[in-house]
Design an enzyme around this catalytic site. Structure first.
Site, PDB file in Angstrom:
ATOM      1  N   GLU A  97       0.830  -1.203   0.000  1.00 53.29           N
ATOM      2  CA  GLU A  97       0.000   0.000   0.000  1.00 53.29           C
ATOM      3  C   GLU A  97       0.870   1.261   0.000  1.00 53.29           C
ATOM      4  O   GLU A  97       0.560   2.254  -0.677  1.00 53.29           O
ATOM      5  CB  GLU A  97      -0.930  -0.005   1.221  1.00 53.29           C
ATOM      6  N   GLU A 150      21.561   8.865  28.492  1.00 52.31           N
ATOM      7  CA  GLU A 150      21.144   8.428  27.158  1.00 52.31           C
ATOM      8  C   GLU A 150      22.166   7.445  26.608  1.00 52.31           C
ATOM      9  O   GLU A 150      23.350   7.496  26.963  1.00 52.31           O
ATOM     10  CB  GLU A 150      21.043   9.624  26.200  1.00 52.31           C
ATOM     11  N   LYS A 193      24.799   6.106  24.102  1.00 53.98           N
ATOM     12  CA  LYS A 193      25.746   6.770  23.205  1.00 53.98           C
ATOM     13  C   LYS A 193      25.818   5.970  21.900  1.00 53.98           C
ATOM     14  O   LYS A 193      26.507   4.953  21.820  1.00 53.98           O
ATOM     15  CB  LYS A 193      27.128   6.880  23.850  1.00 53.98           C
ATOM     16  N   ASP A 196      26.833   4.655  18.418  1.00 52.30           N
ATOM     17  CA  ASP A 196      28.119   4.597  17.712  1.00 52.30           C
ATOM     18  C   ASP A 196      27.867   4.868  16.230  1.00 52.30           C
ATOM     19  O   ASP A 196      27.710   3.963  15.415  1.00 52.30           O
ATOM     20  CB  ASP A 196      28.750   3.225  17.904  1.00 52.30           C
ATOM     21  N   TYR A 228      19.570  13.863  19.470  1.00 54.91           N
ATOM     22  CA  TYR A 228      19.888  13.865  20.900  1.00 54.91           C
ATOM     23  C   TYR A 228      19.935  15.263  21.527  1.00 54.91           C
ATOM     24  O   TYR A 228      20.076  15.385  22.749  1.00 54.91           O
ATOM     25  CB  TYR A 228      21.214  13.140  21.161  1.00 54.91           C
ATOM     26  N   LYS A 232      24.211  13.818  31.187  1.00 60.26           N
ATOM     27  CA  LYS A 232      24.101  15.265  31.032  1.00 60.26           C
ATOM     28  C   LYS A 232      23.343  15.861  32.216  1.00 60.26           C
ATOM     29  O   LYS A 232      22.351  15.275  32.674  1.00 60.26           O
ATOM     30  CB  LYS A 232      23.340  15.627  29.747  1.00 60.26           C
ATOM     31  N   LYS A 251      32.354   5.149  29.025  1.00 63.41           N
ATOM     32  CA  LYS A 251      32.739   4.210  27.979  1.00 63.41           C
ATOM     33  C   LYS A 251      32.696   2.783  28.516  1.00 63.41           C
ATOM     34  O   LYS A 251      33.182   2.493  29.607  1.00 63.41           O
ATOM     35  CB  LYS A 251      34.153   4.525  27.472  1.00 63.41           C
ATOM     36  N   CYS A 271      60.341 -21.022   5.525  1.00 62.55           N
ATOM     37  CA  CYS A 271      59.335 -20.027   5.162  1.00 62.55           C
ATOM     38  C   CYS A 271      58.114 -20.708   4.543  1.00 62.55           C
ATOM     39  O   CYS A 271      58.261 -21.507   3.612  1.00 62.55           O
ATOM     40  CB  CYS A 271      59.928 -19.026   4.169  1.00 62.55           C
ATOM     41  N   CYS A 318      58.070 -19.386   0.546  1.00 63.46           N
ATOM     42  CA  CYS A 318      59.115 -19.761  -0.418  1.00 63.46           C
ATOM     43  C   CYS A 318      59.939 -20.966   0.021  1.00 63.46           C
ATOM     44  O   CYS A 318      60.831 -21.397  -0.708  1.00 63.46           O
ATOM     45  CB  CYS A 318      60.040 -18.571  -0.658  1.00 63.46           C
ATOM     46  N   CYS A 348      62.232 -14.974   7.547  1.00 66.72           N
ATOM     47  CA  CYS A 348      62.631 -15.602   6.287  1.00 66.72           C
ATOM     48  C   CYS A 348      63.844 -14.847   5.756  1.00 66.72           C
ATOM     49  O   CYS A 348      63.812 -13.613   5.640  1.00 66.72           O
ATOM     50  CB  CYS A 348      61.479 -15.541   5.283  1.00 66.72           C
ATOM     51  N   CYS A 358      61.728 -13.635  -1.522  1.00 71.00           N
ATOM     52  CA  CYS A 358      60.498 -14.337  -1.147  1.00 71.00           C
ATOM     53  C   CYS A 358      59.301 -13.561  -1.699  1.00 71.00           C
ATOM     54  O   CYS A 358      59.197 -12.342  -1.514  1.00 71.00           O
ATOM     55  CB  CYS A 358      60.394 -14.434   0.374  1.00 71.00           C
TER      56      CYS A 358
END
Length: 658
Positions: free
Chosen positions: A34, A111, A113, A115, A220, A284, A308, A402, A405, A418, A423
């Site tokens: 719709e 609130e 945060k 990212d 925000y 805040k 954090k 290695c 090689c 090596c 190589c």
């Protein structure tokens, strides 16, 4: 005509209403079919009557015309960053500072945060007229053409008023998975995480690209709303929600700091339940008059704090251990993991550093382990779950030859290396290093293209770059006439680079950019460095016996001298000054502040010194330029007071590229 105009307006109003139900309230009132019928009718009428199309019509969200470049926008009120806290104790200290600075009861709004990417939206007479990125907090980029494509952003408000709001653009996790699945089907690379995808989407020159990305936004804050006065931040958010903006419902008003701490702890545990990435909590002061009293430093408001989250960890299984060989020959072990989602990114590999690290952690193939992102960037194994071993685990030791090689491997310090200078893996890494920004800065020569050049036998070493032919390049996948010519032009341009860039680009072990610059300052050309002995080299600032021996060893190898011979024949500058190196910045003093988008601090410093200038750590009356990146510090205020010329990153690039 009036009937058509009225029908168009009614269609627009109805589509806006359903956009709000679906994208803001998450409460769709009609089916997708719709909704599509309403939009198709509007598009049909606007196609027939183009004179009735307006910039704020819902039809314009599909994306208009592409732009040539992003214009700079100066924020009337700076978008300051937030001071960070990582513990309950730091939150309590923040509360104590606030309580001491103001009179009366303090309550906080907390609130999630988000990212994402901070954005400023400006409305005039209720119409969206401008959107800008945060940039360095003072100057952002105009992204209005892309922001218009986000369906949760109202293009028109019910009330015809002027205001500015600020929000965080993001991509929901379920839509991010769909987006990456679609990209894989189209043969494109996956996005690393939702934040990078969102940031890249809003910075597209073509809004049609952004329109195809599932962008969303949470508002925000607001810096001003015409004719409105509020006592608290929470009242202002409620009003913005009434206007039709999407506000995060998880916000809460807390009357004391212990309630804030409880909120932070709860969301630390429950963040995985959300359909979008958060990297912390924003705290805040709620009363706006108290914010005025508290004020701000040059970098942060004193009335807000970001909490954090601790580094996220995940349990997974070590399926295998693989080894890569770097340009110096170092063998680096990497754990191949059962894929897990960590901080918004799918992680299937983690560094194990070296053999000593494997033995110290006792990492075995088949182990259940705990991984985390070191500094939220590089995944690494931090713990082995020894109690979950069932006897099927296998100890691991780096190979004695290695893996690329099969050449001889020797232990040098903590590394296994090596010893084969030819190589293939070492050659590939050497070419990549040679081309990167801090070295020869060959634009367009990325890692995948280096791999293609080697796979197709077009180059065998870094000097062969200067002998590439366009007719061979155009045969490579995704390399047409234009892109191949651009690459050849960039390679040609690199011939004029300074000697210090070349020295660094050669990838001599222990010779970083600083040592390369000191060598170029004390020798007039590359031949003098090649012929220098231990005593001459160690007389140079920053060159000790270990580095001197590495330089002598490099130039004693015939294959390296052959590379120098080919570079010389191709016309690559081997002198201490190039033809165009005119010391354009001779005597000029620069100071850097904030995070630059396209340079590390070391790279920016190198660009200045290459042109004869100096980078100092503090602003004074002797400073010629202050280069401002994201989150500039107090240096910005001091530069303004002293009348020092302030450069944006773009202006800085223009100078060093001139």
């Amino acid at each position: 005509m009036e009937d058509i105009k009225q029908e168009i307006e009614e269609l627009r109003a109805e589509i806006r209403r359903h956009n709000h139900y679906y994208f803001v309230l998450d409460q769709p009132k009609i089916s997708d079919q719709e909704y599509d019928q309403l939009m198709q009718r509007l598009l049909k009428l606007e196609a027939e009557y183009p004179e009735l199309v307006t910039a704020n019509s819902p039809s314009q969200r599909v994306g208009g015309e592409a732009i040539d470049q992003f214009e700079k926008i100066e924020h009337q009120i700076p978008l300051l960053s937030l001071a960070k806290s990582f513990s309950k104790e730091e939150l309590r200290e923040f509360d104590q500072r606030v309580q001491k600075s103001v009179a009366g009861r303090v309550e906080y709004v907390v609130e999630l945060k988000i990212d994402g990417l901070s954005t400023s939206l400006i409305y005039q007479d209720g119409k969206l007229i401008q959107a800008a990125t945060r940039g360095n907090g003072l100057i952002g980029e105009d992204i209005t053409h892309n922001i218009r494509t986000i369906k949760s952003i109202p293009l028109n408000l019910e009330d015809e008023l002027d205001l500015e709001v600020r929000g965080e653009v993001f991509i929901p996790l379920d839509r991010f998975v769909e987006l990456n699945h679609r990209r894989v089907e189209e043969g494109l690379s996956r996005f690393a995480n939702p934040r990078n995808a969102a940031a890249g989407s809003v910075r597209q020159l073509d809004p049609k690209v952004a329109a195809r990305r599932p962008l969303d936004i949470f508002i925000y804050d607001s810096t001003y709303i015409e004719g409105q006065q509020f006592k608290t931040h929470s009242e202002r958010l409620d009003y913005l929600e009434e206007l039709g903006f999407k506000i995060n419902p998880a916000r809460k008003v807390c009357t004391e700091i212990e309630e804030v701490i409880e909120y932070c702890q709860n969301w630390t545990a429950e963040r995985e339940e959300l359909n979008y990435e958060i990297d912390g909590i924003v705290i805040k002061v709620n009363r706006l008059e108290l914010r005025e009293q508290l004020g701000a430093t040059a970098k942060h408001p004193r009335w807000a704090m970001a909490y954090k989250f601790p580094a996220q960890q995940q349990e997974t299984k070590v399926k295998d251990i693989e080894v890569t060989v770097g340009r110096t020959g170092a063998l680096t072990p990497t754990a191949v993991l059962e894929p897990v989602l960590l901080d918004g990114s799918e992680v299937s590999r983690a560094t194990l550093h070296n053999q000593d690290y494997i033995e110290e952690k006792d990492v075995r193939i088949g182990d259940r382990v705990i991984i985390e992102k070191s500094g939220d960037i590089i995944p690494q194994v931090v713990e082995v779950l020894v109690e979950k071993r069932d006897g099927q685990q296998e100890s691991y030791h780096l190979p004695q030859s290695c893996p690329v090689c099969q050449g001889e491997v020797s232990k040098v310090g903590a590394d296994y290396r090596c010893l084969n200078n030819n190589c293939p893996s070492r050659t590939e890494e050497k070419v990549k290093h040679f081309a990167k920004r801090g070295a020869m800065n060959i634009e367009g020569l990325g890692e995948s293209l280096v791999e293609k050049l080697l796979e197709n036998g077009l180059i065998a070493d870094l000097a062969d770059l200067y002998y590439l032919d366009q007719k061979d390049l155009v045969e490579l996948e995704r390399m047409g006439q234009k892109s191949s010519q651009n690459l050849l032009d960039a390679i040609e341009k690199s011939k004029e680079n300074s000697l210090s860039r070349l020295l660094f680009g050669l990838g001599i072990h222990h010779v970083g950019s600083e040592v390369a610059r000191n060598l170029a300052k004390n020798f007039s050309n590359l031949d003098e460095i090649i012929e220098a002995d231990q005593e001459e080299l160690t007389a140079i600032d920053g060159v000790g016996p270990k580095i001197a021996q590495s330089i002598i060893s490099y130039f004693s190898q015939q294959e390296n001298l052959e590379i120098i011979k080919k570079l010389r024949q191709a016309g690559v500058n081997l002198e201490a000054k190039t033809v165009k190196q005119d010391d354009l910045l001779e005597g000029k003093k620069f100071v850097l502040t904030g995070k630059l988008a396209d340079f590390t601090r070391a790279e920016a410093k190198r660009e200045v010194t290459e042109l004869g200038g100096r980078v100092t750590g503090s602003v004074s009356g002797q400073t010629d330029y202050l280069v401002v990146g994201e989150n500039p510090g107090s240096k910005y205020d001091k530069a303004q007071k002293l009348g020092v010329e302030i450069l944006s990153e773009e202006e800085f690039k223009n100078i060093v590229n001139s």
